[in-house]
Design a protein around this motif. Structure first.
Motif, short mmCIF file in Angstrom:
data_model
loop_
_atom_site.label_atom_id
_atom_site.label_comp_id
_atom_site.label_asym_id
_atom_site.label_seq_id
_atom_site.Cartn_x
_atom_site.Cartn_y
_atom_site.Cartn_z
N ALA A 48 -3.02 -4.74 -4.83
CA ALA A 48 -3.52 -3.52 -6.34
C ALA A 48 -3.52 -2.57 -5.16
CB ALA A 48 -4.42 -3.48 -6.57
N GLY A 49 -2.47 -1.61 -5.75
CA GLY A 49 -2.78 -0.56 -5.50
C GLY A 49 -2.37 1.38 -6.55
N ASP A 50 -1.82 2.08 -5.47
CA ASP A 50 -1.75 3.33 -5.97
C ASP A 50 -0.16 3.39 -6.02
OD1 ASP A 50 -3.70 4.01 -7.40
OD2 ASP A 50 -3.98 5.47 -5.77
N LYS A 51 0.75 3.81 -6.91
CA LYS A 51 2.26 3.88 -6.00
C LYS A 51 2.64 4.55 -5.18
CE LYS A 51 6.86 5.82 -8.82
NZ LYS A 51 7.24 6.21 -9.52
N GLN A 52 3.96 3.63 -4.31
CA GLN A 52 4.05 4.19 -3.31
C GLN A 52 2.90 2.92 -1.86
OE1 GLN A 52 7.16 4.38 -2.26
NE2 GLN A 52 7.62 4.34 -4.58
N ALA A 53 1.88 2.07 -2.04
CA ALA A 53 0.98 2.39 -1.58
C ALA A 53 1.94 0.71 -0.59
CB ALA A 53 -0.78 1.57 -2.80
N GLY A 54 2.40 0.33 -1.19
CA GLY A 54 2.96 -1.18 -0.29
C GLY A 54 2.55 -2.11 -0.81
N LYS A 55 2.67 -2.80 -2.05
CA LYS A 55 2.07 -3.93 -2.88
C LYS A 55 3.69 -5.00 -2.48
CE LYS A 55 1.70 -2.00 -6.61
NZ LYS A 55 2.06 -0.64 -6.41
N SER A 56 4.61 -4.59 -2.54
CA SER A 56 5.61 -4.92 -2.55
C SER A 56 6.23 -5.74 -1.13
CB SER A 56 6.90 -4.29 -2.83
OG SER A 56 6.78 -4.38 -4.10
N THR A 57 5.75 -4.07 -0.56
CA THR A 57 5.89 -4.48 0.95
C THR A 57 5.55 -5.25 1.84
OG1 THR A 57 6.49 -2.22 1.65
CG2 THR A 57 5.46 -3.53 3.73
N GLN A 58 3.61 -4.90 1.86
CA GLN A 58 2.91 -6.76 1.86
C GLN A 58 3.33 -8.09 1.71
OE1 GLN A 58 0.27 -6.13 4.24
NE2 GLN A 58 1.07 -4.32 4.61
N ALA A 59 3.50 -8.06 0.40
CA ALA A 59 3.78 -9.64 -0.33
C ALA A 59 5.07 -9.97 0.44
CB ALA A 59 4.16 -9.08 -1.29
N ALA A 60 5.83 -9.08 0.81
CA ALA A 60 7.22 -9.76 1.84
C ALA A 60 6.80 -10.36 3.34
CB ALA A 60 7.85 -8.54 1.56
N LEU A 61 5.82 -9.09 3.71
CA LEU A 61 5.37 -9.47 4.58
C LEU A 61 4.95 -10.96 5.05
CD1 LEU A 61 4.28 -5.91 6.10
CD2 LEU A 61 5.68 -7.71 7.11
N TRP A 62 4.00 -10.67 4.08
CA TRP A 62 3.55 -12.66 4.07
C TRP A 62 4.58 -13.74 3.64
CZ3 TRP A 62 -1.25 -14.80 4.08
CH2 TRP A 62 -2.83 -13.88 4.92
N SER A 63 5.42 -13.30 3.72
CA SER A 63 6.59 -14.15 2.53
C SER A 63 7.51 -14.11 4.28
CB SER A 63 7.94 -13.90 1.96
OG SER A 63 8.84 -14.65 1.32
N LYS A 64 7.82 -13.02 4.47
CA LYS A 64 8.29 -13.39 6.46
C LYS A 64 7.63 -14.23 6.85
CE LYS A 64 10.49 -10.67 9.48
NZ LYS A 64 11.08 -9.62 10.19
N HIS A 65 6.72 -14.05 7.35
CA HIS A 65 5.91 -13.98 8.63
C HIS A 65 4.57 -15.45 8.23
CE1 HIS A 65 6.81 -10.73 11.18
NE2 HIS A 65 6.97 -10.22 9.69
N ARG A 66 4.48 -15.90 6.95
CA ARG A 66 3.76 -17.05 6.91
C ARG A 66 3.82 -17.52 5.60
NH1 ARG A 66 2.12 -14.75 10.45
NH2 ARG A 66 0.22 -14.47 11.48
N ASP A 67 5.48 -18.36 5.00
CA ASP A 67 5.41 -18.34 4.48
C ASP A 67 5.41 -18.36 2.77
OD1 ASP A 67 8.08 -19.17 5.99
OD2 ASP A 67 6.88 -20.66 6.93
N ALA A 68 4.41 -16.95 2.60
CA ALA A 68 3.90 -17.30 1.49
C ALA A 68 5.36 -17.05 0.47
CB ALA A 68 3.12 -16.47 1.06
N LEU A 69 4.66 -17.76 -1.12
CA LEU A 69 5.53 -17.77 -1.70
C LEU A 69 5.27 -16.20 -3.16
CD1 LEU A 69 7.34 -18.31 -3.71
CD2 LEU A 69 5.73 -19.98 -5.45
N THR A 70 6.67 -15.79 -3.17
CA THR A 70 5.67 -14.06 -3.61
C THR A 70 5.86 -14.35 -5.21
OG1 THR A 70 6.79 -13.01 -2.68
CG2 THR A 70 6.21 -11.66 -4.33
#
Length: 280
Positions: A144-166
């Protein structure tokens, strides 16, 4: 008669309409068997009920009259530079009826908006939170965070590097159940276009900020409460809903670790959060 039943945490809503309800890819993922419905809602395409005298117009307008609750929903008409009502939800001891007066037909998202789903879910100890939602190792993490805080970016990083499901890039539903807090996917996903029908026990809430170096630390309960409540969707003008949202926020931060992650947009932020999570 056209019928569609949608599953939300704790409640299955069956919409019954003489007019066809247009399909939506995201909402279609949340369809369930009609026989499992907890609530039946009749949708009637007709002129809307009359407003109460001197009731101001706006995006949402609520009042009670003769034992029935009326909730009008409007869109902004740019030609007239004014709000124009398109739906009215009437709720009383006989159930819920949704009147719709819109020439372009019916579709899922407009009906859910008019039904005021976020506030209905609060009655089931569940709330919409503006956050991205991943599942890693069978547990949910929300960013969670303000607009442009990086919510989607962090989710994508966990998907790419830790095979997390977004599960969702913009909205998550948190529900108090079975002595804990469960995170549920939602058909509402903003511009992320990611909306899966998945759920998992909530492991942590991560409040995001950007930085050139990564750091993760626990957030005090009072601060965590204020920030989580600020991300919840509810009618702040209705005292009953405000109280329910505050109660769920307090329960959540009392049970679930809340971390503040100042993050870089790369794998180092994943590693920093992982290290903090190991210490929970």
């Amino acid at each position: 008669m056209h019928k569609k039943t949608y599953m939300f945490p704790g409640t299955a809503l069956c919409l019954e309409s003489e007019a066809k309800i247009k399909d939506n890819m995201h909402f279609s993922r949340f369809l369930t068997d009609e026989n499992s419905a907890d609530m039946h809602i009749k949708v009637i395409c007709s002129k809307l009920p009359a407003r109460a005298a001197n009731q101001p117009s706006g995006r949402k307008s609520y009042f009670v009259k003769d034992g029935s609750e009326y909730l009008f929903t409007a869109y902004f008409n740019s030609d007239e530079m004014a709000y124009k009502d398109y739906a009215c939800r009437v709720r009383n001891e006989n159930g819920i009826t949704l009147f719709v007066d819109y020439p372009e037909g019916l579709w899922d998202s407009m009906l859910m908006d008019a039904l005021d789903i976020p506030n209905l879910l609060l009655e089931q100890n569940a709330a919409f939170v503006h956050a991205s939602f991943i599942i890693s190792g069978g547990k949910a993490i929300i960013f969670a965070g303000d607009k442009q805080a990086g919510k989607s970016t962090q989710a994508a990083l966990w998907s790419k590097h830790r095979d997390a499901l977004t599960v969702n890039g913009d909205r998550v539903i948190l529900k108090s159940e079975n002595g804990g807090i469960t995170a549920y996917g939602s058909a509402f996903c903003g511009s992320s276009d990611i909306a899966l029908n998945e759920s998992a026990p909530l492991l942590a809430i991560v409040l995001l900020g950007k930085a050139t170096e990564n750091s993760a630390e626990s957030v005090s309960a009072p601060q965590a409460f204020r920030e989580l409540l600020g991300k919840m969707t509810y009618d702040s003008g209705r005292g009953d809903y405000a109280e329910k949202a505050a109660a769920l926020a307090a329960e959540t931060v009392g049970k679930i670790p809340v971390l503040r992650l100042l993050a870089t947009p790369d794998v180092r932020s994943v590693e920093a959060l992982e290290e903090a999570l190991w210490q929970i």
